[in-house]
Design an enzyme around this catalytic site. Structure first.
Site, PDB file in Angstrom:
ATOM      1  N   GLU A   1       0.959  -1.108  -0.260  1.00  0.00           N
ATOM      2  CA  GLU A   1       0.214  -0.183   0.030  1.00  0.00           C
ATOM      3  C   GLU A   1       0.876   1.245  -0.104  1.00  0.00           C
ATOM      4  OE1 GLU A   1      -2.237   2.503  -0.465  1.00  0.00           O
ATOM      5  OE2 GLU A   1      -3.629   0.788   0.099  1.00  0.00           O
TER       6      GLU A   1
ATOM      7  N   ASP B   1     -17.064  -2.824  -6.441  1.00  0.00           N
ATOM      8  CA  ASP B   1     -18.292  -2.323  -6.413  1.00  0.00           C
ATOM      9  C   ASP B   1     -18.758  -1.483  -7.799  1.00  0.00           C
ATOM     10  OD1 ASP B   1     -16.943  -0.012  -6.020  1.00  0.00           O
ATOM     11  OD2 ASP B   1     -17.975   0.590  -4.172  1.00  0.00           O
TER      12      ASP B   1
ATOM     13  N   ASP C   1      -8.978   1.075  -7.032  1.00  0.00           N
ATOM     14  CA  ASP C   1      -9.610   2.321  -7.346  1.00  0.00           C
ATOM     15  C   ASP C   1     -10.077   1.998  -8.974  1.00  0.00           C
ATOM     16  OD1 ASP C   1      -8.316   4.410  -5.260  1.00  0.00           O
ATOM     17  OD2 ASP C   1      -6.592   3.094  -5.995  1.00  0.00           O
TER      18      ASP C   1
ATOM     19  N   PHE D   1     -13.789   0.506   1.921  1.00  0.00           N
ATOM     20  CA  PHE D   1     -14.427   1.032   0.681  1.00  0.00           C
ATOM     21  C   PHE D   1     -15.554   0.286   0.286  1.00  0.00           C
ATOM     22  CE2 PHE D   1     -12.234   4.161  -1.690  1.00  0.00           C
ATOM     23  CZ  PHE D   1     -10.909   4.479  -0.955  1.00  0.00           C
ATOM     24  N   GLU D   2     -15.821  -0.988   0.684  1.00  0.00           N
ATOM     25  CA  GLU D   2     -16.858  -1.584   0.312  1.00  0.00           C
ATOM     26  C   GLU D   2     -18.058  -1.016   1.044  1.00  0.00           C
ATOM     27  OE1 GLU D   2     -16.315  -5.829   1.325  1.00  0.00           O
ATOM     28  OE2 GLU D   2     -18.012  -6.331   0.451  1.00  0.00           O
TER      29      GLU D   2
ATOM     30  N   ASP E   1       5.132   0.931  -4.755  1.00  0.00           N
ATOM     31  CA  ASP E   1       4.145   0.680  -5.606  1.00  0.00           C
ATOM     32  C   ASP E   1       4.198  -0.880  -6.032  1.00  0.00           C
ATOM     33  OD1 ASP E   1       3.026   0.465  -8.211  1.00  0.00           O
ATOM     34  OD2 ASP E   1       4.667   1.530  -9.320  1.00  0.00           O
TER      35      ASP E   1
HETATM   36  C1  SAM Z   1      -9.994   2.208  -3.416  1.00  0.00           C
HETATM   37  S1  SAM Z   1      -8.974   1.847  -2.203  1.00  0.00           S
HETATM   38  C2  SAM Z   1      -9.385   0.314  -1.583  1.00  0.00           C
HETATM   39  C3  SAM Z   1      -8.653  -0.087  -0.205  1.00  0.00           C
HETATM   40  C4  SAM Z   1      -9.025  -1.328   0.422  1.00  0.00           C
HETATM   41  N1  SAM Z   1      -8.690  -2.551  -0.196  1.00  0.00           N
HETATM   42  C5  SAM Z   1     -10.665  -1.355   0.805  1.00  0.00           C
HETATM   43  O1  SAM Z   1     -11.224  -2.317  -0.023  1.00  0.00           O
HETATM   44  O2  SAM Z   1     -11.115  -0.446   1.506  1.00  0.00           O
HETATM   45  C6  SAM Z   1      -7.458   1.188  -3.189  1.00  0.00           C
HETATM   46  C7  SAM Z   1      -5.935   1.186  -2.626  1.00  0.00           C
HETATM   47  O3  SAM Z   1      -4.916   0.862  -3.518  1.00  0.00           O
HETATM   48  C8  SAM Z   1      -4.012   1.683  -3.280  1.00  0.00           C
HETATM   49  N2  SAM Z   1      -3.175   1.361  -4.426  1.00  0.00           N
HETATM   50  C9  SAM Z   1      -3.437   1.696  -5.673  1.00  0.00           C
HETATM   51  N3  SAM Z   1      -2.453   1.412  -6.535  1.00  0.00           N
HETATM   52  C10 SAM Z   1      -1.274   0.803  -5.934  1.00  0.00           C
HETATM   53  C11 SAM Z   1      -0.009   0.392  -6.155  1.00  0.00           C
HETATM   54  N4  SAM Z   1       0.353   0.387  -7.489  1.00  0.00           N
HETATM   55  N5  SAM Z   1       0.785   0.008  -5.412  1.00  0.00           N
HETATM   56  C12 SAM Z   1       0.157  -0.002  -4.022  1.00  0.00           C
HETATM   57  N6  SAM Z   1      -1.034   0.413  -3.525  1.00  0.00           N
HETATM   58  C13 SAM Z   1      -1.854   0.947  -4.551  1.00  0.00           C
HETATM   59  C14 SAM Z   1      -4.468   2.851  -3.186  1.00  0.00           C
HETATM   60  O4  SAM Z   1      -3.314   3.650  -2.368  1.00  0.00           O
HETATM   61  C15 SAM Z   1      -5.842   2.739  -2.528  1.00  0.00           C
HETATM   62  O5  SAM Z   1      -5.325   3.062  -0.872  1.00  0.00           O
END
Ligand code: SAM
Length: 242
Positions: free
Chosen positions: A100, A186, A150, A223-224, A127
């Protein structure tokens, strides 16, 4: 405050490597900032040495990291980490590597797992694409969890979505035979994109007819909850490596 924390933990200040003279690649994330609370700073000071893995350009030896040979699950984008914490606590037959970039979520999960003394989970602030590319051996991972990536709903942003063929190919290479990829979203149109993308990877098979039933061990993520509040459908995608 942030500068101080990066002075103290310089490795945390970077979430990606860029070769000199090259352009930044399209990323699936935008870095959100915000001051850390005292419990998050405390978590860094107490649990960084035991629960954080730093980025390196070299293959990670899971046996050395976890001190055993349990199968390893990698989670991409754990957000605030509450569900990752619960899964690691309740399913101790696996080791977990959580990835993350969001510092507030990263330090929140660090606090949860450190205080519980969980020994089967490590986390990285970097990343995921770079970690997978440079640190994870082919055929070494038992499963991937990608919960509510995302959705990047605007068409001009679709290129930022994680679940596209390049990443699907990369994670398929890293999976062991019989390993799985478990994605949940979702955002309905993205859910269909996931099905289509995985269907194009010859080494992966969907053992369900389309979407999968929810796994009883997967807790609702934060997020869900937002998606459910808006009555968005939750779709689960489960594929396995042949
Ligand atoms: C929409 S959030 C969902 C978080 C969690 N899984 C939830 O369901 O509550 C997506 C997360 O993915 C992380 N993220 C996106 N691309 C990433 C990457 N390439 N490496 C690490 N984290 C990443 C973002 O920082 C964000 O916190």
């Amino acid at each position: 405050m942030m500068d101080t924390i990066f002075d103290e933990f310089p490795q945390l200040g970077k979430v990606e490597m860029r070769e000199a003279g090259t352009q930044r690649k399209i990323k699936s994330f935008v870095l959100r900032s915000g001051a850390l609370k005292p419990f998050q700073l405390e978590a860094l000071r107490q649990f960084y040495p035991t629960h954080v893995v730093e980025y390196q350009k070299g293959i990670l030896d899971f046996t050395t990291v976890f001190g055993n040979d349990k199968p390893v699950i990698i989670e991409i984008g754990f957000g605030m980490g509450a569900s990752s914490h619960r899964i690691a606590k309740e399913r101790q037959e696996y080791n977990y590597l959580g990835l993350e970039v969001f510092l507030s979520g990263f330090t929140k999960l660090l606090s949860l797992i450190g205080k519980d003394g969980l020994t089967n989970i490590r986390i990285m602030r970097f990343d995921a694409v770079e970690v997978l590319t440079h640190m994870i051996a082919e055929g070494s991972v038992a499963g991937f969890h990608i919960f509510f990536p995302d959705p990047w709903p605007k068409k001009k942003h679709h290129k930022r979505r994680l679940i596209q063929e390049p990443l699907a190919n990369l994670i398929a290479q890293k999976l062991k035979k019989g390993g799985y990829i478990y994605c949940v979203t979702d955002w309905e149109e993205y859910a269909y994109q996931m099905l289509d993308v995985f269907a194009k990877i010859p080494s992966l098979t969907n053992t369900y007819d389309g979407f999968a039933p929810p796994k009883e061990w997967r807790p609702t993520t934060s997020f869900e909850q937002k998606g459910l509040a808006q009555e968005f459908p939750i779709n689960e995608v489960w594929v396995e490596k042949l």
